[in-house]
Design an enzyme around this catalytic site. Structure first.
Site, short mmCIF file in Angstrom:
data_model
loop_
_atom_site.label_atom_id
_atom_site.label_comp_id
_atom_site.label_asym_id
_atom_site.label_seq_id
_atom_site.Cartn_x
_atom_site.Cartn_y
_atom_site.Cartn_z
N ARG A 111 -5.54 0.50 8.49
CA ARG A 111 -4.10 0.21 8.46
C ARG A 111 -3.44 0.76 9.73
O ARG A 111 -3.80 1.85 10.18
CB ARG A 111 -3.46 0.85 7.22
N LYS B 148 1.88 1.93 -5.20
CA LYS B 148 2.42 1.32 -6.44
C LYS B 148 1.50 1.58 -7.62
O LYS B 148 1.96 1.92 -8.72
CB LYS B 148 2.59 -0.20 -6.24
N GLY C 165 -4.41 -4.46 -3.73
CA GLY C 165 -5.42 -3.44 -3.98
C GLY C 165 -4.70 -2.18 -4.40
O GLY C 165 -4.00 -1.57 -3.60
N HIS C 166 -4.81 -1.83 -5.67
CA HIS C 166 -4.08 -0.68 -6.22
C HIS C 166 -5.08 0.38 -6.65
O HIS C 166 -5.95 0.11 -7.47
CB HIS C 166 -3.19 -1.13 -7.39
N GLN D 233 2.09 -6.16 -3.07
CA GLN D 233 2.58 -6.22 -1.68
C GLN D 233 3.89 -5.43 -1.54
O GLN D 233 4.08 -4.46 -2.27
CB GLN D 233 2.78 -7.68 -1.21
N ARG E 24 2.59 -29.21 -6.69
CA ARG E 24 2.34 -29.86 -7.99
C ARG E 24 0.93 -30.42 -8.14
O ARG E 24 0.72 -31.42 -8.79
CB ARG E 24 3.41 -30.93 -8.26
N ASP F 77 0.81 -1.22 0.00
CA ASP F 77 0.00 0.00 0.00
C ASP F 77 0.84 1.27 0.00
O ASP F 77 0.45 2.30 0.56
CB ASP F 77 -0.97 0.02 1.20
#
Ligand code: GDP
Ligand code: IMO
Ligand code: MG
Length: 429
Positions: free
Chosen positions: A304, A16, A40-41, A223, A143, A13
Site C-alpha cells: 500500500r 473496517k 479484504g477485512h 472500500q 440488465r 483498508d
C-alpha cells in the site's frame, strides 16, 4: 439510532473489519451492502486471524450475517471462503448466513474482462483487484446480469444468456478472445448452484422483519468514500457507491435504517492501486509507516502507498457520507515519530483550496499544506482507555476531530479486537 453503518472514509483498508467485528456482539444482524470480494477485512481475535472478503465480519461472532442485493457475488470465491472459515472453526449455516436472492453474480467472463482491459489500458490502468467487480456491476446496470435467483432456473436462462453473450462476445472479439462458451458456463453454474441456493433468501423481507422486532442492524461497508464511483477520485475508483446511503438501497431497508454513520479513519493515509494521493510519501517516512502498519493488501498482497493524515479529504468524506462519528484506527503506528504532519489544505495554481477538486489533473497537481505537531514518546499500542494514552497522542486525536469537523467515537490501538477505546457507543442514542 438503533442501527450503525460502518464505512471507510479514506481509500479503503482503514480497519473496517476490526471495528465491525468489535461491534458485532452488540448487533442482531450484520449486512454487507456493496462491493464484492475486492474487499479484504482482517480480524484478529487472540491467536486467530480471520481474513474475510465476502462474508460479513459478523460471521465470526456467530451474529446473523447477510449479503445484501447491492453486493456482486462470485459464487466460487464464496465457496472457497466459507470452506476456509469453517476450517478455522467458524460455523456458517443457513440459520446464521443468508444471501439476497436478487444479488448479481460475478462470472468467469467478468474476471477475464477485468484483466484484459487493465492489460490494454496503458497509462490509464486503474490497478483493480482483478476480481471482475467493474464488469459485473456494468452487467447489472446493463440488465444482462445473472443473479442468485437464476441459479434455481438454469433451464430457462436462454434469453438472459443471449443478452449477456451478445455484449461480451463483441467485446471479447475486440480483445482477440473466443466467444463465451455457453455450455461450459451453464455447467459451471449447475455445479455451484446448490451451494449458493442453500443460503439464498428474500433478505429484504427477513431484514424488515427483524427491524420491526427491534433488532439492531450493523451495516458493513467495503472500500472507502474516496473509491466511491460518484464521489471518489474518478476514474481511479471502484464500481460501486461506497457512501453510507448505499446501505439502504443495497439491503432493501429505507434510508432511515442507516442510523449512526461510523466513518472508519486511519490515523495516517494509505491507498492501493493507481490514482492521486496528495500526501503520499515516497521517502523513508512513507516506508516507515508502511512497515510499522504492515501495509500490504489483504486481497492482492500489493504494497500500500502511505502518507500523512489528510484532513481535507477526510472532512470531505465525512460530509458527503453524513458521518456521525469516526473510529480512528492504527494510532499506534504513529508511536515513536518525533514529528507528525496533518494536511490542512491544498495549493493549486497559486490558490488555496479547502476541498479536493473534481478534475483528475487538478487532483494530481494539488500540493498539500501541512501543519506539524510534536509526536509522542510513550506508546498507544494496546491502550484500552483514554487514560492509557500519552497527552500528545490525545492532542493529535483532538486536532483530527477539530479539522474534520466530526467527533471521535472509537479509537483503535492494535489489530486485536479488544484493543479499542470507546468514547461514544454508536448503538446508544
Ligand atoms: P478494512 O479493509 O478496512 O477492513 O481493513 P484491512 O483489514 O484491509 O486493513 C487494516 C489492517 O490493519 C488489518 O491488518 C488489521 O488487522 C490492522 N488494524 C486494524 N486496526 C488496527 C490498529 O488500530 N492498529 C494496528 N496496528 N493495526 C490495525
Ligand atoms: P476494503 O474493503 C483498498 C481499489 C483497488 C483499485 C480500485 C478499483 O478492504 O477496504 P476494483 O477491483 O474494485 O475494481 O479496483 O479500488 N480497491 C480497494 N482498495 N481496499 C479495498 O477494499 C479495495 N477494493 C478495491 O485497489 O485501486
Ligand atoms: Mg481491506
Amino acid at each position: 439510532m438503533a442501527n450503525v453503518t460502518v464505512i471507510g472514509a479514506q481509500w479503503g483498508d482503514e480497519g473496517k473489519g476490526k471495528i465491525v467485528d468489535w461491534l458485532a456482539s452488540r448487533a442482531d444482524a450484520v449486512v454487507r451492502f456493496q462491493g464484492g470480494h475486492n474487499a479484504g477485512h482482517t480480524l484478529v481475535v487472540g491467536e486467530q486471524v480471520y481474513k474475510l472478503s465476502l462474508l460479513p465480519s459478523g460471521i465470526v461472532t456467530g451474529t446473523l450475517s447477510i449479503i445484501g442485493n447491492g453486493v456482486v457475488l462470485d459464487p466460487w470465491a464464496l465457496k472457497a471462503e466459507v470452506e476456509k472459515l469453517r476450517g478455522q472453526g467458524v460455523e456458517i449455516t443457513p440459520e446464521n448466513f443468508a444471501i439476497a436472492d436478487n444479488c448479481p453474480l460475478i462470472l468467469p467472463v467478468h474476471r477475464e474482462l477485468d484483466g484484459l482491459r487493465e492489460a490494454a489500458a496503458g497509462s490509464g490502468k486503474i490497478g483493480t483487484t482483478g476480481r471482475g467487480i467493474g464488469p459485473a456491476y456494468e452487467d447489472k446496470v446493463g440488465r444482462r446480469a445473472i443473479r442468485v435467483c437464476d441459479l434455481a432456473h438454469l433451464d430457462s436462462l436462454d434469453s438472459q444468456l443471449d443478452r449477456l453473450c451478445a455484449h461480451h462476445d463483441a467485446l471479447r472479439a475486440g480483445f482477440g478472445q473466443s466467444p463465451v462458451d455457453r455450455e461450459a458456463l451453464l455447467n459451471e453454474l449447475r455445479e455451484i448452484a446448490p451451494f449458493v441456493l442453500q443460503f439464498a433468501q428474500v433478505t429484504w423481507k427477513r431484514l424488515n422483519k427483524v427491524k420491526k422486532a427491534g433488532a439492531r442492524i450493523l451495516f458493513e461497508g467495503a472500500q472507502g468514500v474516496l473509491l466511491d464511483v460518484d464521489h471518489g477520485t474518478y476514474p481511479f475508483v471502484t464500481s460501486s457507491n461506497t457512501v453510507s446511503g448505499t446501505a439502504a438501497s443495497g439491503s432493501g431497508l429505507g434510508p432511515a435504517a442507516t442510523g449512526f454513520v461510523l466513518g472508519i479513519v486511519k490515523a495516517y493515509t494509505t491507498r492501493v492501486g493507481s490514482g492521486p494521493f496528495p500526501t503520499e510519501l515516497d521517502d523513508e517516512t512513507g516506508q516507515r509507516l508502511g512497515e510499522r502498519g504492515h501495509e500490504f493488501g489483504t486481497v492482492t498482497g500489493r504494497k500500500r502507498r502511505c502518507g500523512w493524515f489528510d484532513a481535507v479529504l477526510t472532512r470531505q468524506s465525512c460530509a458527503i457520507s453524513g458521518v456521525t462519528g469516526i473510529a480512528l484506527t492504527k494510532l499506534d503506528v504513529l508511536d515513536g515519530f518525533e514529528k507528525v504532519k496533518i494536511c490542512t489544505g491544498y495549493r493549486l495554481n497559486g490558490k488555496v483550496l479547502d476541498y479536493f477538486p473534481s478534475h483528475a489533473a487538478d487532483q494530481a497537481n494539488v500540493e498539500p499544506i501541512y501543519e506539524e505537531m510534536d509526536g509522542w514518546s510513550g506508546t498507544t499500542a494496546g491502550a484500552r482507555s483514554w487514560a492509557d494514552l500519552p497527552a500528545q497522542a490525545i492532542k493529535y486525536i483532538q486536532r483530527v476531530q477539530e479539522l474534520i469537523e466530526t467527533p471521535v467515537a472509537l479509537v483503535s490501538t492494535s489489530p486485536e479486537r479488544e484493543d479499542t477505546i470507546l468514547v461514544r457507543d454508536p448503538f446508544v442514542d
